[in-house]
Design a protein around this motif. Structure first.
Motif, PDB file in Angstrom:
ATOM      1  N   GLU A 144       0.841  -1.204   0.000  1.00 42.98           N
ATOM      2  CA  GLU A 144       0.000   0.000   0.000  1.00 42.98           C
ATOM      3  C   GLU A 144       0.878   1.258   0.000  1.00 42.98           C
ATOM      4  OE1 GLU A 144      -2.585   1.571  -0.431  1.00 42.98           O
ATOM      5  OE2 GLU A 144      -2.886   3.136   1.056  1.00 42.98           O
ATOM      6  N   GLU A 145       1.745   1.363   1.022  1.00 47.78           N
ATOM      7  CA  GLU A 145       2.557   2.584   1.117  1.00 47.78           C
ATOM      8  C   GLU A 145       3.656   2.626   0.058  1.00 47.78           C
ATOM      9  OE1 GLU A 145       3.119   4.377   5.201  1.00 47.78           O
ATOM     10  OE2 GLU A 145       2.538   2.330   5.748  1.00 47.78           O
ATOM     11  N   ALA A 146       4.027   1.433  -0.462  1.00 49.48           N
ATOM     12  CA  ALA A 146       5.044   1.384  -1.520  1.00 49.48           C
ATOM     13  C   ALA A 146       4.438   1.743  -2.881  1.00 49.48           C
ATOM     14  CB  ALA A 146       5.669  -0.006  -1.575  1.00 49.48           C
ATOM     15  N   ASN A 147       3.123   1.946  -2.920  1.00 54.09           N
ATOM     16  CA  ASN A 147       2.412   2.218  -4.177  1.00 54.09           C
ATOM     17  C   ASN A 147       2.746   1.163  -5.229  1.00 54.09           C
ATOM     18  OD1 ASN A 147       0.769   3.402  -6.058  1.00 54.09           O
ATOM     19  ND2 ASN A 147       2.070   5.205  -6.401  1.00 54.09           N
ATOM     20  N   ASP A 148       2.663  -0.094  -4.818  1.00 53.69           N
ATOM     21  CA  ASP A 148       2.964  -1.214  -5.700  1.00 53.69           C
ATOM     22  C   ASP A 148       1.880  -1.349  -6.776  1.00 53.69           C
ATOM     23  OD1 ASP A 148       4.458  -3.996  -5.960  1.00 53.69           O
ATOM     24  OD2 ASP A 148       2.296  -4.402  -6.078  1.00 53.69           O
ATOM     25  N   PRO A 149       2.282  -1.377  -8.069  1.00 48.69           N
ATOM     26  CA  PRO A 149       1.275  -1.391  -9.144  1.00 48.69           C
ATOM     27  C   PRO A 149       0.399  -2.648  -9.144  1.00 48.69           C
ATOM     28  CG  PRO A 149       3.525  -1.275 -10.046  1.00 48.69           C
ATOM     29  CD  PRO A 149       3.656  -1.263  -8.565  1.00 48.69           C
ATOM     30  N   ASP A 150       0.948  -3.798  -8.796  1.00 51.62           N
ATOM     31  CA  ASP A 150       0.127  -5.022  -8.786  1.00 51.62           C
ATOM     32  C   ASP A 150      -0.930  -4.954  -7.686  1.00 51.62           C
ATOM     33  OD1 ASP A 150       1.517  -6.130 -10.892  1.00 51.62           O
ATOM     34  OD2 ASP A 150       3.023  -7.051  -9.584  1.00 51.62           O
ATOM     35  N   PHE A 151      -0.524  -4.420  -6.550  1.00 55.67           N
ATOM     36  CA  PHE A 151      -1.462  -4.263  -5.434  1.00 55.67           C
ATOM     37  C   PHE A 151      -2.567  -3.268  -5.820  1.00 55.67           C
ATOM     38  CE2 PHE A 151      -2.618  -2.108  -1.372  1.00 55.67           C
ATOM     39  CZ  PHE A 151      -3.097  -3.207  -0.666  1.00 55.67           C
ATOM     40  N   ALA A 152      -2.166  -2.167  -6.453  1.00 51.59           N
ATOM     41  CA  ALA A 152      -3.141  -1.165  -6.899  1.00 51.59           C
ATOM     42  C   ALA A 152      -4.127  -1.793  -7.884  1.00 51.59           C
ATOM     43  CB  ALA A 152      -2.425   0.023  -7.536  1.00 51.59           C
ATOM     44  N   ARG A 153      -3.594  -2.623  -8.754  1.00 51.00           N
ATOM     45  CA  ARG A 153      -4.418  -3.319  -9.751  1.00 51.00           C
ATOM     46  C   ARG A 153      -5.421  -4.257  -9.062  1.00 51.00           C
ATOM     47  NH1 ARG A 153      -4.196  -3.824 -15.612  1.00 51.00           N
ATOM     48  NH2 ARG A 153      -6.426  -4.042 -15.471  1.00 51.00           N
ATOM     49  N   SER A 154      -4.953  -4.961  -8.006  1.00 48.99           N
ATOM     50  CA  SER A 154      -5.860  -5.864  -7.277  1.00 48.99           C
ATOM     51  C   SER A 154      -6.999  -5.084  -6.634  1.00 48.99           C
ATOM     52  CB  SER A 154      -5.114  -6.632  -6.186  1.00 48.99           C
ATOM     53  OG  SER A 154      -4.011  -7.290  -6.726  1.00 48.99           O
ATOM     54  N   LEU A 155      -6.697  -3.906  -6.119  1.00 51.96           N
ATOM     55  CA  LEU A 155      -7.752  -3.059  -5.552  1.00 51.96           C
ATOM     56  C   LEU A 155      -8.725  -2.637  -6.650  1.00 51.96           C
ATOM     57  CD1 LEU A 155      -5.642  -0.701  -3.211  1.00 51.96           C
ATOM     58  CD2 LEU A 155      -7.198  -2.521  -2.465  1.00 51.96           C
ATOM     59  N   ALA A 156      -8.144  -2.217  -7.785  1.00 55.50           N
ATOM     60  CA  ALA A 156      -8.970  -1.736  -8.895  1.00 55.50           C
ATOM     61  C   ALA A 156      -9.892  -2.837  -9.418  1.00 55.50           C
ATOM     62  CB  ALA A 156      -8.081  -1.212 -10.014  1.00 55.50           C
TER      63      ALA A 156
END
Ligand code: ADP
Ligand code: MG
Length: 397
Positions: A124-136
């Motif tokens: 979350e705090e690392a602004n990881d793109p895969d994590f952001a994608r999972s949220l999206a």
């Protein structure tokens, strides 16, 4: 450039992922001690539900350091939200993963789901793109209503906007309108009152404001460094000796920009920084060598109040003294009252900064201000003229 809001898009039948700020204070048993932030999310949640969206809320709570920790669970928040929304708001077991996806996809229009603490994942705090994608992947639309976190480029505040149509919520919209209205298009005279502990933390704010304001009133601990720059002795007061030259340069810059800087004429000095310490008012040339400046003095209170009463826009950040100690809160009270009185004449008053907002709330004057910002750090960065990553990521109108 104004940002699109939930009023600019069609949310009917859509799943809407909303970043909110549910980072509430809790006591040692986990009970919520102040639900202001939860209440602040209700207009956006209500509007989305009424318009037929399924609402998926996400937030951080505290600093769990990237791993699940029951002490930082959003469970108590889910309970309070359910009561306030008037409908059960279940808490998902996590914020990403197959189980959460199933819950999100089963959500019906008008229903609300709360995801578990985003910061249980270091991504979350690392602004990881895969994590952001999972949220999206949980939703069709992304809404950011967490102004207080908009100065952070995290997966839930910035990264996720790369994968979904991204617009602002109603709280975010109100914050941006109030702050940018004051900074970019103020009715004049426009004054900024800047105080608080240190020049170092407000230097960028001062520099940005002096090109925009007609008047800059300085108080609080940071005034000491300005007084020193003008040759006055400040005893044992809080002083940033390495910034005396910078303070002098700021005064020059203000003069060149045509902004009038007003510094204290007198002070309250105390023998110690303690509420029971002997104290009295002293002119700026009369500060005893072993004493501390703890507040602006009575002449300065009157001068600042008189000056502010002539203004049409006032932006306030930073208390005038050590207001946490009642005997040293008079300067902050006088300025707060002078600013609160402006609303009666239709002038604009905007307060930002964690301690300034706390002071205004303690004094019971918050509802007399045009706007009291919910974002401490975010409002400060906004006043520095910086683009907030969580705002930049949203679609332009
Ligand atoms: P904000 O959170 O509103 O941006 P700051 O964090 O910059 O404000 O400053 C608030 C702090 O400044 C308060 O804790 C207050 O006690 C302190 N302060 C104000 N005046 C003085 C002073 N004369 N000497 C020391 N500290 C001061
Ligand atoms: Mg502060």
């Amino acid at each position: 450039m104004p940002k699109k809001t939930i009023d600019d898009i069609d949310v009917r039948g859509k799943r809407v992922l909303v970043r909110v700020d549910l980072n509430v204070p809790q006591d040692e048993h986990g009970a919520i001690t102040d639900d202001t932030r939860i209440r602040a999310t209700l207009p956006t949640i209500g509007a989305l539900r009424e318009r037929g969206a399924a609402v998926i809320l996400m937030s951080h709570l505290g600093r769990p350091k990237g791993k699940p920790d029951p002490r930082y669970s959003l469970a108590p928040v889910a309970g309070r939200l359910s009561a306030l929304v008037g409908q059960p708001v279940p808490l998902a077991p996590d914020c990403v993963g197959p189980e959460v996806e199933a819950l999100a996809h089963a959500l019906q229009p008008g229903q609300t789901l709360l995801l578990e603490n985003l910061r249980f994942h270091p991504e979350e705090e690392a602004n990881d793109p895969d994590f952001a994608r999972s949220l999206a992947d949980l939703a069709d639309i992304y809404v950011n209503d967490a102004f207080g976190s908009a100065h952070r480029a995290h997966a839930s505040t910035a990264g996720v906007a790369a994968y979904l149509p991204a617009v602002s919520g109603l709280l975010m919209q109100r914050e941006l309108a109030a702050l940018s209205g004051a900074l970019d298009n103020p009715e004049r005279p426009f004054a900024a009152v800047i105080g608080g502990a240190k020049v170092s933390s407000k230097l960028a704010v001062l520099r940005h404001l002096l090109t925009r304001t007609d008047l800059l009133l300085i108080g609080g601990g940071m005034a000491n460094t300005f007084l020193r720059a003008q040759g006055y002795e400040v005893g044992k007061s809080l002083l940033e000796a390495d910034l005396v030259d910078t303070a002098r340069a700021v005064l020059d810059e203000a003069r060149q920009a045509g902004a009038q800087v007003v510094l204290p004429d007198d002070t309250i000095v105390a023998e110690r920084v303690a509420p029971d310490a002997p104290h009295h008012s002293a002119g700026i040339a009369e500060v005893p060598p072993d004493w501390f400046i703890v507040d602006i003095g009575p002449k300065t209170r009157a001068l600042y109040a008189r000056t502010l009463s002539t203004c049409r826009t006032v932006l306030w950040n930073g208390p005038m003294g050590i207001f946490e100690m009642a005997p040293f809160a008079e300067g902050t009270r006088a300025v707060a009252q002078a600013i609160a009185a402006l609303a009666a004449n239709g002038a604009t008053s905007v307060v930002g900064g964690g301690d300034s907002v706390a002071a205004v709330e303690e004094l019971g004057l918050a509802d007399q201000m045009s706007h009291v910002s919910t974002g401490g750090g975010a409002s400060l960065e906004f006043m520095e003229g910086r683009e907030l990553p969580g705002v930049a990521a949203l679609q332009d109108k």
